[in-house]
Design an enzyme around this catalytic site. Structure first.
Site, PDB file in Angstrom:
ATOM      1  N   LYS A 293       0.859  -1.183   0.000  1.00 54.30           N
ATOM      2  CA  LYS A 293       0.000   0.000   0.000  1.00 54.30           C
ATOM      3  C   LYS A 293       0.895   1.233   0.000  1.00 54.30           C
ATOM      4  CE  LYS A 293      -3.215   2.627   2.956  1.00 54.30           C
ATOM      5  NZ  LYS A 293      -4.119   2.622   4.120  1.00 54.30           N
ATOM      6  N   ASP A 298      -2.351  10.141   3.568  1.00 57.98           N
ATOM      7  CA  ASP A 298      -3.764   9.784   3.726  1.00 57.98           C
ATOM      8  C   ASP A 298      -4.481  10.847   4.551  1.00 57.98           C
ATOM      9  OD1 ASP A 298      -6.221   8.596   3.940  1.00 57.98           O
ATOM     10  OD2 ASP A 298      -5.563   6.936   5.240  1.00 57.98           O
ATOM     11  N   LYS A 305      -9.985  13.050   7.780  1.00 63.60           N
ATOM     12  CA  LYS A 305      -9.547  12.667   9.122  1.00 63.60           C
ATOM     13  C   LYS A 305      -9.475  13.914  10.004  1.00 63.60           C
ATOM     14  CE  LYS A 305      -6.465   8.802   7.888  1.00 63.60           C
ATOM     15  NZ  LYS A 305      -7.179   7.713   8.552  1.00 63.60           N
ATOM     16  N   ASP A 316       1.601   6.248   5.699  1.00 57.65           N
ATOM     17  CA  ASP A 316       0.652   5.331   5.068  1.00 57.65           C
ATOM     18  C   ASP A 316       1.217   4.659   3.813  1.00 57.65           C
ATOM     19  OD1 ASP A 316      -1.784   4.185   5.581  1.00 57.65           O
ATOM     20  OD2 ASP A 316      -2.925   5.578   4.328  1.00 57.65           O
ATOM     21  N   ASP A 375     -12.054   7.194   3.402  1.00 56.30           N
ATOM     22  CA  ASP A 375     -10.867   6.945   4.221  1.00 56.30           C
ATOM     23  C   ASP A 375     -10.487   5.459   4.243  1.00 56.30           C
ATOM     24  OD1 ASP A 375      -8.729   7.579   5.765  1.00 56.30           O
ATOM     25  OD2 ASP A 375      -9.855   7.887   7.632  1.00 56.30           O
ATOM     26  N   ARG A 379      -7.699  -0.483   0.998  1.00 61.66           N
ATOM     27  CA  ARG A 379      -8.248  -1.709   0.422  1.00 61.66           C
ATOM     28  C   ARG A 379      -8.609  -1.513  -1.046  1.00 61.66           C
ATOM     29  NH1 ARG A 379     -12.743  -1.935   4.977  1.00 61.66           N
ATOM     30  NH2 ARG A 379     -10.944  -1.071   6.080  1.00 61.66           N
TER      31      ARG A 379
HETATM   32  N1  BES Z   1      -4.292   4.584   6.809  1.00 61.60           N
HETATM   33  C1  BES Z   1      -5.455   4.326   7.560  1.00 61.60           C
HETATM   34  C2  BES Z   1      -5.211   3.327   8.686  1.00 61.60           C
HETATM   35  C3  BES Z   1      -4.324   3.779   9.799  1.00 61.60           C
HETATM   36  C4  BES Z   1      -4.871   4.322  10.951  1.00 61.60           C
HETATM   37  C5  BES Z   1      -2.983   3.610   9.737  1.00 61.60           C
HETATM   38  C6  BES Z   1      -4.077   4.708  11.987  1.00 61.60           C
HETATM   39  C7  BES Z   1      -2.170   3.995  10.773  1.00 61.60           C
HETATM   40  C8  BES Z   1      -2.726   4.531  11.907  1.00 61.60           C
HETATM   41  C9  BES Z   1      -6.556   3.771   6.669  1.00 61.60           C
HETATM   42  O1  BES Z   1      -6.544   4.227   5.370  1.00 61.60           O
HETATM   43  C10 BES Z   1      -7.841   4.180   7.271  1.00 61.60           C
HETATM   44  O2  BES Z   1      -8.081   5.338   7.345  1.00 61.60           O
HETATM   45  N2  BES Z   1      -8.627   3.212   7.691  1.00 61.60           N
HETATM   46  C11 BES Z   1      -9.890   3.468   8.284  1.00 61.60           C
HETATM   47  C12 BES Z   1     -10.848   2.398   7.783  1.00 61.60           C
HETATM   48  C13 BES Z   1     -12.270   2.680   8.113  1.00 61.60           C
HETATM   49  C14 BES Z   1     -12.755   3.925   7.400  1.00 61.60           C
HETATM   50  C15 BES Z   1     -13.102   1.482   7.734  1.00 61.60           C
HETATM   51  C16 BES Z   1      -9.739   3.399   9.794  1.00 61.60           C
HETATM   52  O3  BES Z   1      -8.992   2.568  10.294  1.00 61.60           O
HETATM   53  O4  BES Z   1     -10.341   4.228  10.466  1.00 61.60           O
HETATM   54 ZN    ZN Z   2      -4.742   4.790   4.629  1.00 63.08          ZN
HETATM   55 MN    MN Z   3      -7.527   6.057   5.141  1.00 62.85          MN
END
Ligand code: BES
Ligand code: ZN
Ligand code: MN
Length: 524
Positions: A293, A298, A305, A316, A375, A379
């Site tokens: 990835k 991000d 966020k 990220d 966000d 995936r």
């Molecule tokens: N890059 C983030 C995940 C992440 C969170 C990495 C904290 C490192 C530290 C990912 O893209 C994300 O935002 N995931 C969301 C998924 C949700 C919207 C289903 C999350 O974890 O909140």
């Molecule tokens: Zn992410």
């Molecule tokens: Mn994200």
């Protein structure tokens, strides 16, 4: 960097600093005497008194320096804690070696360090999943761990500091380049031949230097470490090591029908890059695809966020950094398996062109996805990257991604989440992790989680309901794109960044996964 194997006891050691390990609960004076009967009584007593006054317990990476006042040729003695003898393994040496390197680095000047490795120790606690205990510890494994720890412990990302530390640790992204007059490490105490030692040093430096390379990529500010920059790094690795590298830009990505990857990229002004590298082993029986990835920043997209969660989101692309690091090792050590590296690199940004929550996009494999949360972009980009890897005839898929905040909630910084469709593959990766000092914990992919990805208008929803089994739901989404291939998904969101210098990790990007995946590939 200079590593050598020497034959020297404590009293014969000639250098600037001699390092000796002491186990928890042991009488340090006695164990040093046991190591070398010629240890002068006055020094033995002095060490004992000093350690007592310092409250030395022998905990892992605890370090106390003692001057030797001319009793032996080395002016300084460093006593390092090795933890309990029953739990000793090479990972402890990686940690202590890194701690010593970090400490010595602070001393500034050129130095020769001699490290006496504990060779006669028997590991009495069985490693999980491995049967008989009491196996003697392999000298080559100890040497490797010491060298790895040394390189990792010396790393510091100070490219943007006006006032640089005077010492000679590798810095910045060209971390592999060696500077003159630096601190050398001589290892003793292990009984291995020179050839075995040299092989150990070669492998360990390749892995450790690739790890600090990955760290530096992560530590770079996102304005610099763009998808384009990542693709340039990949091309340079390929050129240095004779690998092939193809970088696809928007028109080609469109032609391939990567609607999910392009959907995420839509909001960004920085152009996306789809990076493909290939190493072909002469007698390979299979091709392993490692898929990273590469979200270079991000922001969350329109599902923006909050400021605090966005602060560190340059990391990220840690999955991508890991994949590039592993390709450096693959290029240098040439395993007996072919490796396809795939990195989907883009920013995830809000803008007038960005994905809206509610949009429906079509993945390269034809499945449609309703985007309820922009966000959950990781995936989406991985879905197309996995489909692409299958199209390139990969036999086995491993993806590495900072995919979910939920994995940080579940496992903290102590382990990466691992899940997938093939237990044998998962176990092999976990074992490579154990030997590398990187921990994984398996999470389930129960069929029930699929319900969370139900969409009324498309084949899948990207984020579904939040707050329940977030990491497994992320994994479940990816599972829709791996067909029948053996596949493992490594969620490194919790372990790809460290808030403190500790053992072999330093503040910032950790380069997590480089060690494990390199070992896994080399095991073929
Ligand atoms: N890059 C983030 C995940 C992440 C969170 C990495 C904290 C490192 C530290 C990912 O893209 C994300 O935002 N995931 C969301 C998924 C949700 C919207 C289903 C999350 O974890 O909140
Ligand atoms: Zn992410
Ligand atoms: Mn994200």
């Amino acid at each position: 960097m200079n590593f050598e194997l020497v034959k020297a006891t404590l009293t014969q050691s000639k250098g600037d600093i001699v390092v000796v390990g002491v186990f928890k609960g042991e009488d340090a004076g006695k164990s040093l005497k046991a190591l070398d009967a010629k240890l002068p009584k006055a020094l033995e007593d002095g060490i004992k008194k000093h350690l007592e006054s310092e409250g030395f317990k022998g905990k892992v990476s605890e370090i106390v320096c003692v001057p030797t006042f001319g009793h032996i040729d080395c002016p300084k003695l460093m006593i390092v804690g090795l933890g309990s003898k029953e739990e000793f393994n090479p990972n402890i040496i990686r940690k202590t070696s890194a701690s010593v390197a970090r400490k010595v680095k602070g001393h500034g000047s050129t130095a020769k360090v001699i490290m006496i490795l504990p060779h006669e120790v028997k590991a009495t606690k069985a490693r999980s999943g491995k049967s008989p205990a009491k196996a003697t510890i392999d000298g080559a494994a100890l040497a490797k761990a010491a060298v790895e720890g040394w390189v990792l412990g010396k790393f510091e990302f100070d490219k943007y500091k006006s006032q640089k530390d005077k010492s000679d640790q590798p810095t910045g992204k060209r971390a592999a380049s060696v500077k003159k007059g630096e601190i050398s490490l001589a290892l003793t105490g292990i009984t291995i031949d020179t050839k075995t030692f040299q092989k150990a040093v070669k492998e360990a430096t390749a892995v450790a230097e690739a790890t600090i390379f990955a760290r530096a990529l992560v530590d770079e500010p996102p304005v610099y470490m763009t998808p384009t920059r990542l693709s340039i790094e990949a091309k340079e690795i390929a050129k240095d090591h004779g690998l092939t590298c193809t970088v696809l830009s928007t028109p080609q990505i469109e032609k391939l029908g990567m609607g999910c990857f392009l959907g995420v990229a839509r909001g960004a002004d920085e152009p996306p890059k789809f990076i493909v590298m290939k190493y072909t082993a002469p007698k390979a029986k299979k091709t392993v695809a490692i898929v990273g990835k590469g979200i270079t920043f991000d922001s969350g997209g329109l599902s923006l966020k909050p400021a605090q969660s966005m602060e560190r989101m340059k990391y990220d692309m840690s999955g991508a950094a890991c994949v590039l690091g592993v390709m450096r090792v693959v290029g240098a050590l040439k395993p007996n398996v072919s490796v396809l590296a795939v990195v989907a690199a883009t920013e995830n940004m809000p803008s007038g062109k960005a994905l809206h929550p509610g949009d429906v996009i079509r993945a390269m494999n034809g499945k449609t996805v309703e985007v309820n949360n922009t966000d959950a972009e990781g995936r989406l980009v991985l879905a197309d990257a996995l489909t692409y890897a299958i199209g390139q005839k990969a036999d086995e898929l491993i993806d590495v991604a900072t995919l979910t905040g939920a994995v940080v909630t579940a496992l903290g910084r102590a382990a990466a989440g691992i899940m997938g469709t093939n237990q044998d593959l998962i176990e092999k990766i976990m074992e490579a992790g154990q030997d590398s000092g990187e921990r994984f914990w398996q999470l389930p992919l129960f069929d029930e989680y699929k319900q969370a990805l139900h969409s009324d208008v498309a084949d899948l929803m990207n984020a579904g309901s939040r707050g329940e089994a977030g990491s497994s739901c992320g994994g479940m989404f990816l599972k829709e794109f791996v067909e029948n291939k053996p596949w493992a998904h490594l969620d490194i969101a919790g372990v790809a960044w460290s808030e403190k210098n500790k053992d072999e990790l330093n503040k910032g990007g950790t380069g997590f996964g480089v060690r494990t995946l390199s070992r896994y590939l080399m095991s073929h």
